[in-house]
Design a protein around this motif. Structure first.
Motif, PDB file in Angstrom:
ATOM      1  N   LEU A  65     -33.256  -1.293 -18.329  1.00 26.67           N
ATOM      2  CA  LEU A  65     -34.433  -1.275 -17.462  1.00 26.67           C
ATOM      3  C   LEU A  65     -34.258  -0.256 -16.350  1.00 26.67           C
ATOM      4  O   LEU A  65     -33.158   0.207 -16.078  1.00 26.67           O
ATOM      5  CB  LEU A  65     -34.666  -2.669 -16.869  1.00 26.67           C
ATOM      6  CG  LEU A  65     -34.779  -3.832 -17.856  1.00 26.67           C
ATOM      7  CD1 LEU A  65     -34.986  -5.143 -17.101  1.00 26.67           C
ATOM      8  CD2 LEU A  65     -35.899  -3.591 -18.859  1.00 26.67           C
ATOM      9  N   ALA A  66     -35.344   0.064 -15.685  1.00 29.31           N
ATOM     10  CA  ALA A  66     -35.292   1.011 -14.567  1.00 29.31           C
ATOM     11  C   ALA A  66     -36.449   0.729 -13.618  1.00 29.31           C
ATOM     12  O   ALA A  66     -37.406   0.027 -13.961  1.00 29.31           O
ATOM     13  CB  ALA A  66     -35.369   2.451 -15.078  1.00 29.31           C
ATOM     14  N   GLY A  67     -36.328   1.261 -12.394  1.00 27.12           N
ATOM     15  CA  GLY A  67     -37.421   1.189 -11.428  1.00 27.12           C
ATOM     16  C   GLY A  67     -37.806  -0.233 -11.077  1.00 27.12           C
ATOM     17  O   GLY A  67     -36.970  -1.116 -10.909  1.00 27.12           O
ATOM     18  N   GLY A 184     -22.470 -13.401 -11.846  1.00 28.43           N
ATOM     19  CA  GLY A 184     -23.173 -12.705 -10.780  1.00 28.43           C
ATOM     20  C   GLY A 184     -22.783 -11.245 -10.698  1.00 28.43           C
ATOM     21  O   GLY A 184     -23.637 -10.362 -10.506  1.00 28.43           O
ATOM     22  N   ILE A 185     -21.488 -10.950 -10.870  1.00 27.78           N
ATOM     23  CA  ILE A 185     -21.028  -9.564 -10.847  1.00 27.78           C
ATOM     24  C   ILE A 185     -21.678  -8.771 -11.972  1.00 27.78           C
ATOM     25  O   ILE A 185     -22.111  -7.632 -11.779  1.00 27.78           O
ATOM     26  CB  ILE A 185     -19.492  -9.505 -10.946  1.00 27.78           C
ATOM     27  CG1 ILE A 185     -18.858 -10.064  -9.666  1.00 27.78           C
ATOM     28  CG2 ILE A 185     -19.017  -8.067 -11.187  1.00 27.78           C
ATOM     29  CD1 ILE A 185     -17.346 -10.184  -9.720  1.00 27.78           C
ATOM     30  N   VAL A 186     -21.768  -9.369 -13.163  1.00 23.84           N
ATOM     31  CA  VAL A 186     -22.413  -8.694 -14.292  1.00 23.84           C
ATOM     32  C   VAL A 186     -23.844  -8.298 -13.922  1.00 23.84           C
ATOM     33  O   VAL A 186     -24.287  -7.184 -14.213  1.00 23.84           O
ATOM     34  CB  VAL A 186     -22.405  -9.601 -15.538  1.00 23.84           C
ATOM     35  CG1 VAL A 186     -23.238  -8.982 -16.656  1.00 23.84           C
ATOM     36  CG2 VAL A 186     -20.980  -9.845 -16.026  1.00 23.84           C
ATOM     37  N   GLN A 187     -24.567  -9.187 -13.263  1.00 28.53           N
ATOM     38  CA  GLN A 187     -25.950  -8.898 -12.893  1.00 28.53           C
ATOM     39  C   GLN A 187     -26.041  -7.811 -11.826  1.00 28.53           C
ATOM     40  O   GLN A 187     -26.959  -6.995 -11.824  1.00 28.53           O
ATOM     41  CB  GLN A 187     -26.622 -10.178 -12.396  1.00 28.53           C
ATOM     42  CG  GLN A 187     -26.790 -11.248 -13.462  1.00 28.53           C
ATOM     43  CD  GLN A 187     -27.392 -12.516 -12.925  1.00 28.53           C
ATOM     44  OE1 GLN A 187     -28.428 -12.494 -12.266  1.00 28.53           O
ATOM     45  NE2 GLN A 187     -26.747 -13.649 -13.179  1.00 28.53           N
ATOM     46  N   TYR A 188     -25.081  -7.797 -10.906  1.00 34.29           N
ATOM     47  CA  TYR A 188     -25.115  -6.829  -9.810  1.00 34.29           C
ATOM     48  C   TYR A 188     -24.873  -5.382 -10.267  1.00 34.29           C
ATOM     49  O   TYR A 188     -25.281  -4.441  -9.587  1.00 34.29           O
ATOM     50  CB  TYR A 188     -24.025  -7.169  -8.788  1.00 34.29           C
ATOM     51  CG  TYR A 188     -24.386  -8.206  -7.762  1.00 34.29           C
ATOM     52  CD1 TYR A 188     -25.540  -8.095  -7.003  1.00 34.29           C
ATOM     53  CD2 TYR A 188     -23.532  -9.288  -7.530  1.00 34.29           C
ATOM     54  CE1 TYR A 188     -25.845  -9.038  -6.046  1.00 34.29           C
ATOM     55  CE2 TYR A 188     -23.832 -10.240  -6.564  1.00 34.29           C
ATOM     56  CZ  TYR A 188     -24.991 -10.110  -5.831  1.00 34.29           C
ATOM     57  OH  TYR A 188     -25.298 -11.040  -4.871  1.00 34.29           O
ATOM     58  N   LEU A 189     -24.171  -5.193 -11.372  1.00 32.35           N
ATOM     59  CA  LEU A 189     -23.677  -3.863 -11.725  1.00 32.35           C
ATOM     60  C   LEU A 189     -24.772  -2.808 -11.822  1.00 32.35           C
ATOM     61  O   LEU A 189     -24.640  -1.709 -11.270  1.00 32.35           O
ATOM     62  CB  LEU A 189     -22.904  -3.921 -13.042  1.00 32.35           C
ATOM     63  CG  LEU A 189     -21.532  -4.572 -12.970  1.00 32.35           C
ATOM     64  CD1 LEU A 189     -20.955  -4.723 -14.377  1.00 32.35           C
ATOM     65  CD2 LEU A 189     -20.595  -3.751 -12.105  1.00 32.35           C
ATOM     66  N   ARG A 194     -28.274   1.816  -9.761  1.00 31.87           N
ATOM     67  CA  ARG A 194     -29.537   2.408 -10.201  1.00 31.87           C
ATOM     68  C   ARG A 194     -30.785   1.848  -9.541  1.00 31.87           C
ATOM     69  O   ARG A 194     -31.886   2.259  -9.877  1.00 31.87           O
ATOM     70  CB  ARG A 194     -29.666   2.265 -11.721  1.00 31.87           C
ATOM     71  CG  ARG A 194     -28.568   2.957 -12.506  1.00 31.87           C
ATOM     72  CD  ARG A 194     -28.922   3.088 -13.973  1.00 31.87           C
ATOM     73  NE  ARG A 194     -29.121   1.794 -14.611  1.00 31.87           N
ATOM     74  CZ  ARG A 194     -30.297   1.323 -14.993  1.00 31.87           C
ATOM     75  NH1 ARG A 194     -31.401   2.010 -14.787  1.00 31.87           N
ATOM     76  NH2 ARG A 194     -30.377   0.138 -15.567  1.00 31.87           N
ATOM     77  N   ALA A 195     -30.664   0.903  -8.640  1.00 31.15           N
ATOM     78  CA  ALA A 195     -31.862   0.372  -7.993  1.00 31.15           C
ATOM     79  C   ALA A 195     -32.558   1.461  -7.181  1.00 31.15           C
ATOM     80  O   ALA A 195     -31.912   2.335  -6.612  1.00 31.15           O
ATOM     81  CB  ALA A 195     -31.508  -0.811  -7.096  1.00 31.15           C
ATOM     82  N   ARG A 201     -29.230  -1.664  -3.425  1.00 36.98           N
ATOM     83  CA  ARG A 201     -27.948  -1.131  -3.903  1.00 36.98           C
ATOM     84  C   ARG A 201     -26.815  -1.570  -2.983  1.00 36.98           C
ATOM     85  O   ARG A 201     -25.730  -1.950  -3.449  1.00 36.98           O
ATOM     86  CB  ARG A 201     -28.001   0.400  -3.998  1.00 36.98           C
ATOM     87  CG  ARG A 201     -28.988   0.932  -5.029  1.00 36.98           C
ATOM     88  CD  ARG A 201     -28.719   2.393  -5.365  1.00 36.98           C
ATOM     89  NE  ARG A 201     -28.801   3.271  -4.212  1.00 36.98           N
ATOM     90  CZ  ARG A 201     -29.907   3.847  -3.768  1.00 36.98           C
ATOM     91  NH1 ARG A 201     -31.072   3.602  -4.366  1.00 36.98           N
ATOM     92  NH2 ARG A 201     -29.879   4.655  -2.724  1.00 36.98           N
ATOM     93  N   GLN A 202     -27.044  -1.524  -1.658  1.00 35.78           N
ATOM     94  CA  GLN A 202     -26.027  -1.957  -0.708  1.00 35.78           C
ATOM     95  C   GLN A 202     -25.714  -3.443  -0.871  1.00 35.78           C
ATOM     96  O   GLN A 202     -24.545  -3.851  -0.833  1.00 35.78           O
ATOM     97  CB  GLN A 202     -26.491  -1.680   0.721  1.00 35.78           C
ATOM     98  CG  GLN A 202     -26.460  -0.226   1.138  1.00 35.78           C
ATOM     99  CD  GLN A 202     -26.855  -0.050   2.586  1.00 35.78           C
ATOM    100  OE1 GLN A 202     -27.786  -0.683   3.079  1.00 35.78           O
ATOM    101  NE2 GLN A 202     -26.141   0.812   3.298  1.00 35.78           N
TER     102      GLN A 202
END
Length: 227
Positions: A65-67, A184-189, A194-195, A201-202
């Motif tokens: 996904l993007a954007g 949770g880490i998997v989701q954050y990557l 790319r957010a 991103r921070q």
């Protein structure tokens, strides 16, 4: 929808790289994680429960996904994920015996509730959505993975509620919060790199750092490295 092999390999590689700093070695076959070690049922050598395979599948979905779609899907998933962590941590705070584990649970309650509030506000400000509306707008496969994670998490929380208070409860909590943090880490990557929104991103970077640190500490406790 057919899985994209290149996307699968990229997502798995990213997950393996980040989690290798905090987790025991894991191997991957065709994009899916193999449980880190056989899970012990003895109090002498307790091991964390395995991270839900659905967490890695959701990571793959986010990688495609993007954007707006990436941000909305991530926020829908992580808000529910944090709500479950807060629920588990409140149980530890109320029923655990180890003062330090209970203190860390209190930190989870305050820190993740703060992120829930912040992410909910960003969803509203950026996209005019509630968390439930965001979930409904997520791609079908992402919704399926979120539902699978929800089912697994509700089962583990139910097991935790059935555990007697005291030291056994401390162990049961730690065995469940480690894989929860890993998910949770998997989701954050993906949003970390790319957010569209810099603040997101921070927040993802800070979340990875915080959860890695807690995973390392909780693993040391299970191994008897800290009392």
């Amino acid at each position: 929808m057919t899985k994209n092999p290149m996307r699968r390999r990229a997502a798995v590689a990213a997950v393996a790289t980040v989690l290798s700093l905090a987790l025991a070695p894991a191997s991957f076959a065709d994009g899916g994680p193999v449980p880190e070690r056989p899970v012990s049922t003895t109090s002498q050598d307790p091991q964390p429960l395995p991270t839900s395979p659905a967490a890695y599948e959701l990571g793959e979905e986010l990688a495609g996904l993007a954007g707006k779609e990436l941000e909305v899907t991530f926020l829908a998933a992580i808000i529910r994920h944090h709500e479950d962590a807060v629920e588990m941590a409140k149980l530890e705070r109320e029923r655990g015996a180890d003062a330090d584990v209970r203190a860390r649970a209190e930190n989870i309650v305050s820190g993740q509730q703060d992120q829930i509030d912040r992410f909910t506000r960003w969803l509203r400000e950026w996209y005019g959505l509630t968390p439930q509306q965001a979930r409904e707008q997520a791609p079908a496969e992402a919704r399926e993975e979120m539902a699978a994670m929800d089912q697994e998490t509700r089962r583990r929380i139910g097991e935790l509620r059935g555990t007697p208070g005291g030291k056994d409860f401390d162990v049961a909590f730690v065995r469940r919060i480690i894989p929860h943090h890993s998910a949770g880490i998997v989701q954050y990557l993906e949003v970390q790199s790319r957010a569209d929104h810099h603040r997101l991103r921070q927040a993802a970077s800070a979340g990875i750092t915080a959860q890695q640190s807690e995973i390392e500490d909780f693993r040391a406790r299970l191994a008897g490295g800290r009392k």
